[in-house]
Design a protein around this motif. Structure first.
Motif, PDB file in Angstrom:
ATOM      1  N   PRO A   1    -141.095  19.152  74.284  1.00  0.00           N
ATOM      2  CA  PRO A   1    -140.505  19.349  72.478  1.00  0.00           C
ATOM      3  C   PRO A   1    -138.792  19.119  72.437  1.00  0.00           C
ATOM      4  CG  PRO A   1    -140.337  21.454  74.659  1.00  0.00           C
ATOM      5  CD  PRO A   1    -141.242  19.819  75.256  1.00  0.00           C
ATOM      6  N   THR A   2    -139.097  18.706  71.739  1.00  0.00           N
ATOM      7  CA  THR A   2    -137.281  17.520  71.388  1.00  0.00           C
ATOM      8  C   THR A   2    -136.719  19.185  70.412  1.00  0.00           C
ATOM      9  OG1 THR A   2    -138.670  15.364  71.208  1.00  0.00           O
ATOM     10  CG2 THR A   2    -136.214  15.496  70.370  1.00  0.00           C
ATOM     11  N   SER A   3    -137.670  19.235  69.729  1.00  0.00           N
ATOM     12  CA  SER A   3    -136.812  21.113  68.640  1.00  0.00           C
ATOM     13  C   SER A   3    -135.858  22.319  69.615  1.00  0.00           C
ATOM     14  CB  SER A   3    -137.948  20.495  67.838  1.00  0.00           C
ATOM     15  OG  SER A   3    -138.568  21.736  68.647  1.00  0.00           O
ATOM     16  N   PHE A   4    -136.452  22.039  70.586  1.00  0.00           N
ATOM     17  CA  PHE A   4    -135.778  23.046  71.865  1.00  0.00           C
ATOM     18  C   PHE A   4    -134.418  22.318  72.386  1.00  0.00           C
ATOM     19  CE2 PHE A   4    -135.236  24.493  76.456  1.00  0.00           C
ATOM     20  CZ  PHE A   4    -135.247  25.373  76.457  1.00  0.00           C
ATOM     21  N   LEU A   5    -134.775  20.888  72.310  1.00  0.00           N
ATOM     22  CA  LEU A   5    -133.388  20.474  72.881  1.00  0.00           C
ATOM     23  C   LEU A   5    -132.792  20.390  71.708  1.00  0.00           C
ATOM     24  CD1 LEU A   5    -135.318  16.993  75.267  1.00  0.00           C
ATOM     25  CD2 LEU A   5    -134.599  19.346  76.119  1.00  0.00           C
TER      26      LEU A   5
ATOM     27  N   PHE B   1    -132.286  12.555  80.294  1.00  0.00           N
ATOM     28  CA  PHE B   1    -132.526  11.034  79.828  1.00  0.00           C
ATOM     29  C   PHE B   1    -134.533  11.241  79.932  1.00  0.00           C
ATOM     30  CE2 PHE B   1    -134.137   6.888  80.415  1.00  0.00           C
ATOM     31  CZ  PHE B   1    -134.251   6.666  79.743  1.00  0.00           C
ATOM     32  N   THR B   2    -134.968  11.774  80.543  1.00  0.00           N
ATOM     33  CA  THR B   2    -135.898  11.749  81.144  1.00  0.00           C
ATOM     34  C   THR B   2    -136.614  13.005  80.083  1.00  0.00           C
ATOM     35  OG1 THR B   2    -135.497  11.524  83.042  1.00  0.00           O
ATOM     36  CG2 THR B   2    -137.742  12.257  82.505  1.00  0.00           C
ATOM     37  N   LEU B   3    -136.491  14.187  79.502  1.00  0.00           N
ATOM     38  CA  LEU B   3    -136.757  14.551  78.874  1.00  0.00           C
ATOM     39  C   LEU B   3    -136.883  14.065  77.298  1.00  0.00           C
ATOM     40  CD1 LEU B   3    -135.154  18.253  79.674  1.00  0.00           C
ATOM     41  CD2 LEU B   3    -137.918  17.587  79.950  1.00  0.00           C
ATOM     42  N   ALA B   4    -135.545  12.985  76.784  1.00  0.00           N
ATOM     43  CA  ALA B   4    -135.871  12.743  75.716  1.00  0.00           C
ATOM     44  C   ALA B   4    -136.526  11.990  75.353  1.00  0.00           C
ATOM     45  CB  ALA B   4    -134.579  12.401  74.826  1.00  0.00           C
ATOM     46  N   MET B   5    -136.902  10.972  76.369  1.00  0.00           N
ATOM     47  CA  MET B   5    -137.884  10.114  76.490  1.00  0.00           C
ATOM     48  C   MET B   5    -139.169   9.908  76.706  1.00  0.00           C
ATOM     49  SD  MET B   5    -138.154   7.045  80.059  1.00  0.00           S
ATOM     50  CE  MET B   5    -138.755   8.294  80.922  1.00  0.00           C
ATOM     51  N   LEU B   6    -139.609  11.283  76.876  1.00  0.00           N
ATOM     52  CA  LEU B   6    -141.197  11.747  77.283  1.00  0.00           C
ATOM     53  C   LEU B   6    -141.570  12.199  76.187  1.00  0.00           C
ATOM     54  CD1 LEU B   6    -141.421  13.485  80.749  1.00  0.00           C
ATOM     55  CD2 LEU B   6    -142.113  11.210  79.909  1.00  0.00           C
TER      56      LEU B   6
ATOM     57  N   PRO C   1    -140.940   4.353  55.947  1.00  0.00           N
ATOM     58  CA  PRO C   1    -140.645   4.205  57.473  1.00  0.00           C
ATOM     59  C   PRO C   1    -139.413   5.057  58.155  1.00  0.00           C
ATOM     60  CG  PRO C   1    -140.499   1.778  56.751  1.00  0.00           C
ATOM     61  CD  PRO C   1    -140.443   2.778  55.626  1.00  0.00           C
ATOM     62  N   ILE C   2    -138.535   4.736  57.606  1.00  0.00           N
ATOM     63  CA  ILE C   2    -137.155   5.806  58.616  1.00  0.00           C
ATOM     64  C   ILE C   2    -137.291   7.303  58.033  1.00  0.00           C
ATOM     65  CG2 ILE C   2    -134.744   5.746  58.456  1.00  0.00           C
ATOM     66  CD1 ILE C   2    -134.295   3.150  58.364  1.00  0.00           C
ATOM     67  N   LEU C   3    -137.710   7.124  56.426  1.00  0.00           N
ATOM     68  CA  LEU C   3    -137.341   8.383  56.207  1.00  0.00           C
ATOM     69  C   LEU C   3    -138.529   9.394  56.811  1.00  0.00           C
ATOM     70  CD1 LEU C   3    -136.826  10.957  54.496  1.00  0.00           C
ATOM     71  CD2 LEU C   3    -137.954  10.355  52.532  1.00  0.00           C
ATOM     72  N   LEU C   4    -139.850   9.008  57.197  1.00  0.00           N
ATOM     73  CA  LEU C   4    -141.458   9.500  57.794  1.00  0.00           C
ATOM     74  C   LEU C   4    -140.715   9.801  59.502  1.00  0.00           C
ATOM     75  CD1 LEU C   4    -144.370   6.897  56.179  1.00  0.00           C
ATOM     76  CD2 LEU C   4    -143.351   9.813  55.828  1.00  0.00           C
ATOM     77  N   ALA C   5    -140.471   8.764  59.841  1.00  0.00           N
ATOM     78  CA  ALA C   5    -140.116   9.034  60.938  1.00  0.00           C
ATOM     79  C   ALA C   5    -138.747  10.376  61.864  1.00  0.00           C
ATOM     80  CB  ALA C   5    -139.657   7.516  62.104  1.00  0.00           C
ATOM     81  N   MET C   6    -138.166  10.262  60.546  1.00  0.00           N
ATOM     82  CA  MET C   6    -137.164  11.303  60.321  1.00  0.00           C
ATOM     83  C   MET C   6    -137.438  12.613  60.460  1.00  0.00           C
ATOM     84  SD  MET C   6    -132.947  11.298  58.204  1.00  0.00           S
ATOM     85  CE  MET C   6    -134.630  11.218  56.786  1.00  0.00           C
ATOM     86  N   VAL C   7    -138.195  12.876  59.220  1.00  0.00           N
ATOM     87  CA  VAL C   7    -139.002  14.264  58.701  1.00  0.00           C
ATOM     88  C   VAL C   7    -139.310  14.469  60.167  1.00  0.00           C
ATOM     89  CG1 VAL C   7    -140.817  15.408  58.137  1.00  0.00           C
ATOM     90  CG2 VAL C   7    -139.115  13.014  56.216  1.00  0.00           C
ATOM     91  N   GLU C   8    -140.037  14.169  61.158  1.00  0.00           N
ATOM     92  CA  GLU C   8    -140.879  14.528  62.062  1.00  0.00           C
ATOM     93  C   GLU C   8    -139.851  15.783  62.770  1.00  0.00           C
ATOM     94  OE1 GLU C   8    -141.755  15.435  66.481  1.00  0.00           O
ATOM     95  OE2 GLU C   8    -140.307  13.805  65.659  1.00  0.00           O
ATOM     96  N   SER C   9    -138.705  15.004  62.885  1.00  0.00           N
ATOM     97  CA  SER C   9    -137.366  16.191  63.801  1.00  0.00           C
ATOM     98  C   SER C   9    -137.463  17.179  62.999  1.00  0.00           C
ATOM     99  CB  SER C   9    -136.471  15.440  63.792  1.00  0.00           C
ATOM    100  OG  SER C   9    -135.852  13.780  64.147  1.00  0.00           O
ATOM    101  N   PHE C  10    -137.522  17.277  61.714  1.00  0.00           N
ATOM    102  CA  PHE C  10    -137.888  18.938  60.603  1.00  0.00           C
ATOM    103  C   PHE C  10    -138.772  19.455  60.746  1.00  0.00           C
ATOM    104  CE2 PHE C  10    -134.950  15.455  58.488  1.00  0.00           C
ATOM    105  CZ  PHE C  10    -133.668  15.812  59.755  1.00  0.00           C
ATOM    106  N   VAL C  11    -139.806  18.635  61.614  1.00  0.00           N
ATOM    107  CA  VAL C  11    -141.784  19.317  61.065  1.00  0.00           C
ATOM    108  C   VAL C  11    -141.934  18.700  62.269  1.00  0.00           C
ATOM    109  CG1 VAL C  11    -143.506  20.060  59.739  1.00  0.00           C
ATOM    110  CG2 VAL C  11    -141.349  19.183  58.602  1.00  0.00           C
ATOM    111  N   PRO C  12    -142.080  19.023  63.470  1.00  0.00           N
ATOM    112  CA  PRO C  12    -142.531  19.061  64.772  1.00  0.00           C
ATOM    113  C   PRO C  12    -143.521  18.377  65.081  1.00  0.00           C
ATOM    114  CG  PRO C  12    -141.232  20.749  65.740  1.00  0.00           C
ATOM    115  CD  PRO C  12    -141.218  20.804  63.835  1.00  0.00           C
TER     116      PRO C  12
ATOM    117  N   MET D   1    -131.195  17.529  63.397  1.00  0.00           N
ATOM    118  CA  MET D   1    -130.843  18.203  64.182  1.00  0.00           C
ATOM    119  C   MET D   1    -129.758  18.811  64.673  1.00  0.00           C
ATOM    120  SD  MET D   1    -133.691  20.028  62.639  1.00  0.00           S
ATOM    121  CE  MET D   1    -133.265  21.570  63.626  1.00  0.00           C
ATOM    122  N   PHE D   2    -129.003  18.056  65.153  1.00  0.00           N
ATOM    123  CA  PHE D   2    -128.573  18.612  66.749  1.00  0.00           C
ATOM    124  C   PHE D   2    -126.915  18.984  66.170  1.00  0.00           C
ATOM    125  CE2 PHE D   2    -124.546  17.350  69.007  1.00  0.00           C
ATOM    126  CZ  PHE D   2    -124.934  18.193  70.207  1.00  0.00           C
ATOM    127  N   ALA D   3    -126.280  18.195  64.695  1.00  0.00           N
ATOM    128  CA  ALA D   3    -125.249  19.003  64.117  1.00  0.00           C
ATOM    129  C   ALA D   3    -125.556  20.497  63.833  1.00  0.00           C
ATOM    130  CB  ALA D   3    -124.846  17.433  62.980  1.00  0.00           C
TER     131      ALA D   3
END
Length: 200
Positions: A126-130, A117-122, A33-44, A79-81
């Motif tokens: 587009p988190t990948s853009f952040l 914070f608000t952008l990250a919360m909503l 479950p952690i891996l599946l949620a993490m993969v979403e950051s790489f594949v929006p 992704m940020f790193a």
């Protein structure tokens, strides 16, 4: 080739696919479950809301929320790193020649912590853009990660509430109304805020 791509695009956007994937790895504990949620950051395009809902259904509201938040947080940090430590360090001179790079730098310079914070919360931001814009900027890395973790904590909590409402909808249809109202509210709030900050 097109039929194969169409097949897999239908698969990854269906709840049945993710449910069967979770069931097949149930013995591995929190790793999947952690891996599946993490993969979403790489594949929006992956449906994070579906992943969170399935985690909640499989592990309960508290553990499902925690597993999902840990995955989203780890994916965001990686992704940020990547943008900060790899792209910015080795491709800085080349990237700075492009107009999109200068535009991104200017956007970050006008973005404070509360806006981030608000952008990250909503959930429809587009988190990948952040990750990209803040990664290639001079924005303090620790402040970005801390704000990102806090914003994603609230976002995943709202998604977990949505997933729990769906799970209870079979027993009480009012939960379905709550889930739909919550999701519609988050959608319009995201659209308004993104439009205000020129992310639409």
């Amino acid at each position: 080739m097109e039929e194969t791509l169409l097949y897999w695009s239908n698969q990854i956007t269906s709840l049945e696919f993710w449910q069967s994937l979770l069931d097949s790895f149930v013995g591995l504990g929190p790793f999947v479950p952690i891996l599946l949620a993490m993969v979403e950051s790489f594949v929006p395009p992956l449906p994070l809301i579906a992943i969170v809902a399935l985690n909640v259904a499989a592990h309960g509201p508290i553990m499902g929320f925690l597993f999902s938040w840990c995955g989203v947080a780890l994916g965001g940090i990686l992704m940020f790193a990547f943008w900060r430590r790899v792209v910015k360090r080795f491709f800085w001179r080349h990237a700075s020649k492009y107009a999109w790079f200068r535009k991104a730098q200017g956007w970050v310079s006008n973005c404070d912590t509360s806006t981030l914070f608000t952008l990250a919360m909503l959930p429809f931001t587009p988190t990948s853009f952040l990750h990209l814009t803040f990664g290639i900027s001079d924005f303090d890395g620790r402040r970005y990660i801390a704000t990102l973790l806090a914003g994603k904590f609230v976002m995943v909590a709202m998604m977990a509430l949505f997933g729990e409402s769906l799970s209870n909808a079979l027993e009480n249809p009012l939960y379905l109304i709550l889930a739909v109202a919550l999701w519609v509210g988050m959608y319009f709030a995201s659209k308004v805020f993104c439009r205000k900050h020129h992310l639409d």
